[in-house]
Design a protein around this motif. Structure first.
Motif, PDB file in Angstrom:
ATOM      1  N   SER A  36       0.808  -1.228   0.000  1.00  0.00           N
ATOM      2  CA  SER A  36       0.000   0.000   0.000  1.00  0.00           C
ATOM      3  C   SER A  36       0.838   1.273   0.000  1.00  0.00           C
ATOM      4  O   SER A  36       0.305   2.365   0.195  1.00  0.00           O
ATOM      5  CB  SER A  36      -0.979   0.032   1.193  1.00  0.00           C
ATOM      6  N   ALA A  37       2.147   1.133  -0.199  1.00  0.00           N
ATOM      7  CA  ALA A  37       2.998   2.316  -0.332  1.00  0.00           C
ATOM      8  C   ALA A  37       3.017   2.748  -1.791  1.00  0.00           C
ATOM      9  O   ALA A  37       3.265   1.931  -2.675  1.00  0.00           O
ATOM     10  CB  ALA A  37       4.418   2.019   0.143  1.00  0.00           C
ATOM     11  N   TRP A  38       2.752   4.026  -2.051  1.00  0.00           N
ATOM     12  CA  TRP A  38       2.753   4.520  -3.420  1.00  0.00           C
ATOM     13  C   TRP A  38       4.192   4.828  -3.790  1.00  0.00           C
ATOM     14  O   TRP A  38       4.780   5.797  -3.322  1.00  0.00           O
ATOM     15  CB  TRP A  38       1.889   5.753  -3.552  1.00  0.00           C
ATOM     16  N   GLY A  39       4.769   3.988  -4.611  1.00  0.00           N
ATOM     17  CA  GLY A  39       6.161   4.183  -4.978  1.00  0.00           C
ATOM     18  C   GLY A  39       6.478   3.517  -6.294  1.00  0.00           C
ATOM     19  O   GLY A  39       5.674   2.754  -6.842  1.00  0.00           O
ATOM     20  N   GLU A  40       7.662   3.805  -6.822  1.00  0.00           N
ATOM     21  CA  GLU A  40       8.094   3.272  -8.107  1.00  0.00           C
ATOM     22  C   GLU A  40       9.479   2.660  -7.973  1.00  0.00           C
ATOM     23  O   GLU A  40      10.338   3.200  -7.274  1.00  0.00           O
ATOM     24  CB  GLU A  40       8.126   4.377  -9.160  1.00  0.00           C
ATOM     25  N   LEU A  41       9.680   1.540  -8.657  1.00  0.00           N
ATOM     26  CA  LEU A  41      10.983   0.889  -8.709  1.00  0.00           C
ATOM     27  C   LEU A  41      11.608   1.193 -10.068  1.00  0.00           C
ATOM     28  O   LEU A  41      11.097   0.761 -11.104  1.00  0.00           O
ATOM     29  CB  LEU A  41      10.832  -0.623  -8.512  1.00  0.00           C
ATOM     30  N   TRP A  42      12.727   1.938 -10.054  1.00  0.00           N
ATOM     31  CA  TRP A  42      13.368   2.349 -11.298  1.00  0.00           C
ATOM     32  C   TRP A  42      14.526   1.434 -11.689  1.00  0.00           C
ATOM     33  O   TRP A  42      14.687   1.114 -12.856  1.00  0.00           O
ATOM     34  CB  TRP A  42      13.877   3.782 -11.171  1.00  0.00           C
ATOM     35  N   ARG A  43      15.355   1.083 -10.738  1.00  0.00           N
ATOM     36  CA  ARG A  43      16.552   0.306 -11.061  1.00  0.00           C
ATOM     37  C   ARG A  43      16.789  -0.780 -10.020  1.00  0.00           C
ATOM     38  O   ARG A  43      16.386  -0.656  -8.871  1.00  0.00           O
ATOM     39  CB  ARG A  43      17.797   1.199 -11.122  1.00  0.00           C
ATOM     40  N   MET A  44      17.488  -1.826 -10.476  1.00  0.00           N
ATOM     41  CA  MET A  44      17.832  -2.936  -9.596  1.00  0.00           C
ATOM     42  C   MET A  44      19.159  -3.506 -10.055  1.00  0.00           C
ATOM     43  O   MET A  44      19.419  -3.648 -11.247  1.00  0.00           O
ATOM     44  CB  MET A  44      16.741  -4.014  -9.655  1.00  0.00           C
ATOM     45  N   THR A  45      20.028  -3.807  -9.100  1.00  0.00           N
ATOM     46  CA  THR A  45      21.250  -4.523  -9.411  1.00  0.00           C
ATOM     47  C   THR A  45      21.622  -5.376  -8.211  1.00  0.00           C
ATOM     48  O   THR A  45      20.985  -5.294  -7.158  1.00  0.00           O
ATOM     49  CB  THR A  45      22.391  -3.550  -9.776  1.00  0.00           C
ATOM     50  N   THR A  46      22.616  -6.231  -8.361  1.00  0.00           N
ATOM     51  CA  THR A  46      23.055  -7.098  -7.273  1.00  0.00           C
ATOM     52  C   THR A  46      24.568  -7.047  -7.180  1.00  0.00           C
ATOM     53  O   THR A  46      25.266  -6.782  -8.160  1.00  0.00           O
ATOM     54  CB  THR A  46      22.609  -8.554  -7.476  1.00  0.00           C
ATOM     55  N   ALA A  47      25.091  -7.307  -5.987  1.00  0.00           N
ATOM     56  CA  ALA A  47      26.537  -7.360  -5.779  1.00  0.00           C
ATOM     57  C   ALA A  47      26.806  -8.027  -4.443  1.00  0.00           C
ATOM     58  O   ALA A  47      25.965  -7.999  -3.532  1.00  0.00           O
ATOM     59  CB  ALA A  47      27.151  -5.962  -5.798  1.00  0.00           C
ATOM     60  N   ASP A  48      27.966  -8.631  -4.326  1.00  0.00           N
ATOM     61  CA  ASP A  48      28.396  -9.242  -3.067  1.00  0.00           C
ATOM     62  C   ASP A  48      29.065  -8.159  -2.224  1.00  0.00           C
ATOM     63  O   ASP A  48      30.282  -8.016  -2.227  1.00  0.00           O
ATOM     64  CB  ASP A  48      29.358 -10.400  -3.345  1.00  0.00           C
TER      65      ASP A  48
END
Length: 203
Positions: A80-92
């Motif tokens: 129910s949080a109004w938000g947007e996901l723009w980018r995603m990455t992964t790293a150790d």
């Protein structure tokens, strides 16, 4: 373009809906791949801008690279949080062979950058300056120390923004290491970010 993806299962005899997936609303700007869980096989990962027809925040997905089987998924922010996901990455970031997930976007017109472990547990979360949202994301050891940094740029969300900057955070704990001077107020901000060694020094 904004798209909406939803999958459903109907009973063949009663024609009643027995199951339906979450509604994941595009666009889909978060995308990457790699051996996220150190099992020797690559995964693909991606994220939707929003979910639940825009009433929930973006959702991330990690799938087996060969079979496309869903290994894990979760919300960028609280339900129910109004938000947007723009980018995603992964790293150790912790040096334990298992990758952390780094998610960049916004919540209620303010930028948020989060680090999660592979089970979805939040490790840290930071907020950008008022009126801006995180739009781009990179991971590198930019200062030649012993650990990685998260580099993120922002875009303008509201008229309350006083400028856009580049941010550098410690990837292990989210501590702000450096923030650039304001780079003005471009209408779309800085949604593309590249990190490279160009001058031959250690950093």
């Amino acid at each position: 373009a904004q798209t909406s993806l939803q999958r459903s299962l109907q009973n063949g005899a009663t024609h009643l809906q027995e199951w339906h997936s979450l509604d994941d609303s595009g666009g889909f700007y978060a995308l990457g791949g790699g051996d996220v869980d150190a099992d020797g096989s690559p995964e693909i990962y991606y994220g939707s801008m929003t979910s639940n027809s825009g009433y929930d925040s973006g959702r991330y997905f990690i799938r087996d690279g060969a079979t496309r089987v869903l290994e894990r998924s979760g919300l960028f922010d609280q339900p129910s949080a109004w938000g947007e996901l723009w980018r995603m990455t992964t790293a150790d970031a912790l040096g334990d062979a298992h990758h952390e997930l780094f998610l960049a976007g916004s919540r209620n017109y303010d930028g948020e950058l989060a680090c999660l472990d592979l089970l979805g547990a939040e490790q840290w979360r930071v907020v950008a300056d008022d009126g801006t949202s995180f739009r781009s994301l990179g991971i590198a050891n930019v200062d030649a120390d012993s650990h990685l940094e998260v580099v993120a740029s922002v875009g303008v969300e509201t008229t309350g923004a006083t400028g856009v900057s580049l941010y550098v955070y410690d990837a292990q704990n989210g501590t702000l290491e450096w923030k650039s001077p304001s780079m003005g107020l471009p209408s779309n901000g800085y949604s593309l970010l590249r990190i490279a060694q160009v001058d031959g020094d250690e950093a």
